[in-house]
Design a protein around this motif. Structure first.
Motif, mmCIF file in Angstrom:
data_model
loop_
_atom_site.group_PDB
_atom_site.id
_atom_site.type_symbol
_atom_site.label_atom_id
_atom_site.label_comp_id
_atom_site.label_asym_id
_atom_site.label_seq_id
_atom_site.Cartn_x
_atom_site.Cartn_y
_atom_site.Cartn_z
ATOM 1 N N LYS A 99 40.902 9.771 20.629
ATOM 2 C CA LYS A 99 42.184 10.404 20.316
ATOM 3 C C LYS A 99 43.318 9.397 20.232
ATOM 4 C CE LYS A 99 41.438 15.142 21.884
ATOM 5 N NZ LYS A 99 42.452 15.992 21.259
ATOM 6 N N ASN A 100 43.264 8.354 21.059
ATOM 7 C CA ASN A 100 44.332 7.365 20.971
ATOM 8 C C ASN A 100 44.362 6.661 19.623
ATOM 9 O OD1 ASN A 100 46.065 7.447 23.209
ATOM 10 N ND2 ASN A 100 44.390 6.732 24.521
ATOM 11 N N LEU A 158 43.178 7.823 16.909
ATOM 12 C CA LEU A 158 43.548 8.835 15.924
ATOM 13 C C LEU A 158 45.059 9.041 15.915
ATOM 14 C CD1 LEU A 158 40.824 11.627 16.368
ATOM 15 C CD2 LEU A 158 41.042 9.962 14.494
ATOM 16 N N ALA A 159 45.632 9.007 17.115
ATOM 17 C CA ALA A 159 47.074 9.209 17.228
ATOM 18 C C ALA A 159 47.815 8.087 16.505
ATOM 19 C CB ALA A 159 47.473 9.250 18.699
ATOM 20 N N ILE A 160 47.291 6.870 16.641
ATOM 21 C CA ILE A 160 47.926 5.727 15.972
ATOM 22 C C ILE A 160 47.791 5.869 14.458
ATOM 23 C CG2 ILE A 160 47.805 3.220 15.623
ATOM 24 C CD1 ILE A 160 46.784 3.082 18.583
ATOM 25 N N LEU A 209 47.405 8.562 12.731
ATOM 26 C CA LEU A 209 48.258 9.648 12.237
ATOM 27 C C LEU A 209 49.725 9.208 12.133
ATOM 28 C CD1 LEU A 209 47.651 12.533 11.346
ATOM 29 C CD2 LEU A 209 48.382 13.315 13.605
ATOM 30 N N GLN A 210 50.184 8.566 13.187
ATOM 31 C CA GLN A 210 51.573 8.089 13.148
ATOM 32 C C GLN A 210 51.755 7.048 12.049
ATOM 33 O OE1 GLN A 210 54.379 8.921 15.071
ATOM 34 N NE2 GLN A 210 53.132 10.656 15.759
ATOM 35 N N GLY A 211 50.751 6.164 11.937
ATOM 36 C CA GLY A 211 50.812 5.106 10.921
ATOM 37 C C GLY A 211 50.854 5.692 9.522
ATOM 38 N N GLU A 239 51.865 8.627 8.598
ATOM 39 C CA GLU A 239 53.131 9.301 8.317
ATOM 40 C C GLU A 239 54.214 8.278 7.985
ATOM 41 O OE1 GLU A 239 54.464 12.817 10.190
ATOM 42 O OE2 GLU A 239 52.660 12.941 11.440
ATOM 43 N N TYR A 240 54.138 7.179 8.691
ATOM 44 C CA TYR A 240 55.117 6.124 8.421
ATOM 45 C C TYR A 240 54.952 5.602 7.009
ATOM 46 C CZ TYR A 240 57.858 1.878 8.945
ATOM 47 O OH TYR A 240 58.786 0.881 8.764
ATOM 48 N N ARG A 295 55.998 7.741 4.110
ATOM 49 C CA ARG A 295 57.433 7.745 3.831
ATOM 50 C C ARG A 295 57.879 6.475 3.120
ATOM 51 N NH1 ARG A 295 57.936 9.353 8.926
ATOM 52 N NH2 ARG A 295 58.820 7.370 9.504
ATOM 53 N N LYS A 296 57.237 5.368 3.485
ATOM 54 C CA LYS A 296 57.688 4.074 2.972
ATOM 55 C C LYS A 296 57.191 3.792 1.554
ATOM 56 C CE LYS A 296 59.899 3.620 6.411
ATOM 57 N NZ LYS A 296 61.200 3.171 6.872
ATOM 58 N N ASP A 306 39.391 14.814 15.212
ATOM 59 C CA ASP A 306 40.053 15.396 16.375
ATOM 60 C C ASP A 306 39.358 16.693 16.787
ATOM 61 O OD1 ASP A 306 41.996 15.606 18.355
ATOM 62 O OD2 ASP A 306 43.199 16.961 17.115
ATOM 63 N N LEU A 336 54.907 2.776 16.584
ATOM 64 C CA LEU A 336 54.900 3.677 15.429
ATOM 65 C C LEU A 336 55.739 4.928 15.703
ATOM 66 C CD1 LEU A 336 51.187 3.366 14.273
ATOM 67 C CD2 LEU A 336 53.207 2.890 12.859
ATOM 68 N N ASN A 383 58.876 6.087 13.529
ATOM 69 C CA ASN A 383 58.903 7.412 12.902
ATOM 70 C C ASN A 383 60.075 8.254 13.399
ATOM 71 O OD1 ASN A 383 56.813 7.304 11.037
ATOM 72 N ND2 ASN A 383 55.254 7.778 12.598
ATOM 73 N N PRO A 395 45.967 13.474 19.001
ATOM 74 C CA PRO A 395 46.989 12.936 18.087
ATOM 75 C C PRO A 395 48.056 13.977 17.783
ATOM 76 C CG PRO A 395 44.969 13.484 16.880
ATOM 77 C CD PRO A 395 44.691 13.755 18.332
#
Ligand SMILES: Nc1ncnc2c1ncn2[C@@H]1O[C@H](COP(=O)(O)OP(=O)(O)OP(=O)(O)O)[C@@H](O)[C@H]1O
Ligand SMILES: [Mg+2]
Lengths: 436, 127
Positions: free
Chosen positions: A208-209, A211-213, A215-217, A219-220, A223-224, A247, B19, B23, B110
């Motif tokens: 999950k950790n 995966l969390a990275i 997912l955040q990555g 999304e970032y 946008r960019k 997940d 991150l 964000n 996540p």
């Protein structure tokens, strides 16, 4: 006063010979013998009836066959009285025959003197007594043997009983062994589950950790990166779905392993069903699914972990929704019933979960969805079996459901509805005694 | 003008913290400081004076529970709301029951940016 004298019966037809014997007796032992004489057999028998003779002197100087016949008759009727045979000639064969037929001795007239007669009579009596004792002894022995035989038969019977007992003991031992084997299999299963459990929390953290990275990555990045390009948007969508799928697997494993920690409590079943229906309401509405409740009143309580049972219903409802993509009906029936011996899952043995006459809660959850192809029906409870991989199905849903039901000594089966498409889920719960 | 909410995130996964910071700050509504060591939480909180602290539960040096305990015992910091980030619970356990860990809300990893902002909005006391 005559008790000590030996009573002798002489069976002799010849007057001369009678006199001879009487003389011999008187000569050597008149005071020891009491001698009676009879001329023929019938007279002799009469005398034998009247008096207890100690010995019989039998004249065999009759024609041979007649003489032996007389011996047989006398001996046959008075086997306990010793007989001494008197012959005229020194006929060895006749003498031996007489002895073999029961005579104690044989004496040859003319060669007998008082001493020989006296000794012969004494020995005859003694031998007979010994024979008698021997006979008694033998009889005794036979009695003993008979008694022993009875005992042996008895103990043999017991032995047979023991053997049959042993056989049945062996059978129950076999049964116990089978149970043990079963228990062992369950234990291994439980152990596997525990390993899965320990792994699951480790995996949950380790997967999950990242995966969390991701997912955040994503999304970032989304946008960019200038997103006029449709391909980029699609790529991000695929990636997000993949993260979601991974997940879900981890969540499923957590649920699957969390099964071992049950906190059971006596409670009503209907509020648990209602809560699950509420949690699913949004999903039902979205998919145009009409929920039909058929709940009977006054149900006995169940002893369950409500979170786990809620998980059971959520998984089942979720499956139903997924099977009714174009909308449909979800029918939930709950009632109490006393099970009978012929019902599935009911047996009289101690190890059977449900016993005849026991009141249980039955549930039926029916959807109007796709149904399950017959050849896949026995696979749906297998961990990781899914036909919905593409929409994020893990295939753990029903295996979790089944584990939870087993934890609660309940039963579940899934069949295709008869008449019309869709699935019917049948659930049995053990109940608490009423009014407790 | 909108006053940005100050968020302190303490997570041993430094890249995750970074991150999240990028964000959240991109939304224009937050100012974020990310720390990767449990022990750094207290000094950072003193210095940064956040409106909300996000704590990862499982961290090698000092776990989120301990950090929360120390924050609660600190008279200057005890009023700052705390939320846990965890990779160990299911999200549905977190949402419909509104459960908490040691009195603090939590959110499962996540997590998407929108889930996170919704979570923060719900739990930050407007001052
Ligand atoms: N009500 C139903 N109607 C039709 N098929 C079903 C139904 N319930 C289960 N199935 C079949 O059984 C399979 C296994 O179900 P299970 O709940 O174990 O996993 P899943 O639903 O595929 O995945 P998950 O539960 O993790 O989302 C499903 O993929 C589906 O093929
Ligand atoms: Mg399912």
């Amino acid at each position: 006063m005559d008790e000590k004298r030996i009573k002798v019966l002489l069976i002799e037809d010849s007057v001369f010979d009678t006199k001879l014997i009487k003389d011999l007796c008187r000569e050597s032992c008149s005071n020891q013998f009491e001698l009676d004489q009879r001329e023929n057999l019938s007279e002799a028998f009469k005398a034998l009836k009247e008096k207890n003779f100690d010995l019989i002197l039998l004249d065999l100087t009759l024609p041979e066959a007649e003489g032996l016949e007389t011996l047989a008759k006398v001996n046959g009727r008075y086997p306990r009285i010793p007989i001494i045979v008197l012959t005229r000639t020194d006929d060895e064969t006749l003498a031996l025959k007489s002895v073999s037929m029961g005579a104690q001795d044989y004496l040859i007239k003319g060669q007998v003197d008082g001493v020989i007669l006296k000794r012969s009579i004494r020995y005859g009596i003694e031998r007979k007594q010994m024979e008698e004792e021997l006979r008694k002894h033998r009889e005794n022995l036979e009695e003993l043997v008979a008694a022993r035989t009875v005992e042996l038969i008895e103990s043999n019977k017991q032995l047979m009983q023991e053997i049959s007992k042993r056989n049945s003991a062996e059978n129950s031992l076999q049964a116990a062994f089978n149970q043990l084997k079963e228990a062992r299999a369950q234990l291994i299963q439980a152990e596997k589950m525990e390993i899965v459990g320990r792994l699951a929390s480790g995996i949950a953290h380790e997967v999950k950790n990242p995966l969390a990275i991701i997912l955040q990555g994503m999304e970032y990045l989304a946008r960019k990166i200038p997103s006029q390009q449709e391909d980029l948007a699609t790529t991000f969508k695929f990636m997000a779905e993949a993260v979601n799928r991974a997940d879900n697997i981890v969540k499923g494993m957590l649920d699957f392993s969390g099964v071992s920690l049950v906190e059971r409590q006596s409670q009503e079943i209907i509020p648990i069903v209602e809560k699950s229906l509420v949690l699913m309401k949004h999903s039902f509405d979205l998919n145009h699914i009409e929920v039909i409740r058929d709940f009977k009143d006054n149900l006995p309580q169940v002893n369950v972990d409500k979170n786990k049972i809620e998980q059971v219903f959520l998984n089942l409802f979720e499956n139903a929704v997924q099977a009714m993509a174009k909308g449909g009906k979800l029918k939930v029936r709950i009632w109490a019933e006393k099970v009978s011996e012929n019902d599935e899952w009911v047996g009289k043995r101690k190890e059977d979960v449900f016993h005849p006459g026991e009141e249980i809660i039955k549930m039926e959850i029916e959807d109007t969805g796709t149904g399950i192809p017959e050849n896949l029906l026995d696979k749906v409870f297998d961990p990781f079996f899914t036909t919905k991989r593409s929409i994020g199905g893990t295939g753990l849903g029903l295996s979790i459901v089944r584990s939870i039901m087993e934890m609660h000594q309940g039963k579940i089966k899934i069949i295709n509805k008869q008449g019309g498409s869709g699935v019917q889920v049948v659930i049995w719960f053990k109940t608490e005694p009423r009014g407790g | 003008m909108l006053i940005k909410k100050k968020i302190l995130i303490v997570d041993d996964e430094a890249s995750f913290g970074k991150l999240v910071k990028m964000n959240l700050e991109d939304t224009g509504e937050y100012e974020v400081r990310a720390e990767s060591k449990g022990a750094q939480a207290i000094p950072a909180a003193r210095e940064f004076k956040p409106d909300f602290i996000l704590l990862d539960i499982v961290m090698p040096d000092m776990d989120g529970g301990e950090v929360a305990q120390q924050l609660k015992e600190d008279k200057d910091l005890k009023n700052i709301p705390i939320g846990f980030l965890t990779a160990l619970v299911r999200d549905y356990e977190a949402t419909p029951k509104g459960d908490s860990i040691a009195g603090h809300p939590f959110i499962a990893k996540p997590v998407t940016v929108s889930q996170l902002t919704a979570f923060l909005k719900k739990h930050i006391i407007n001052r």
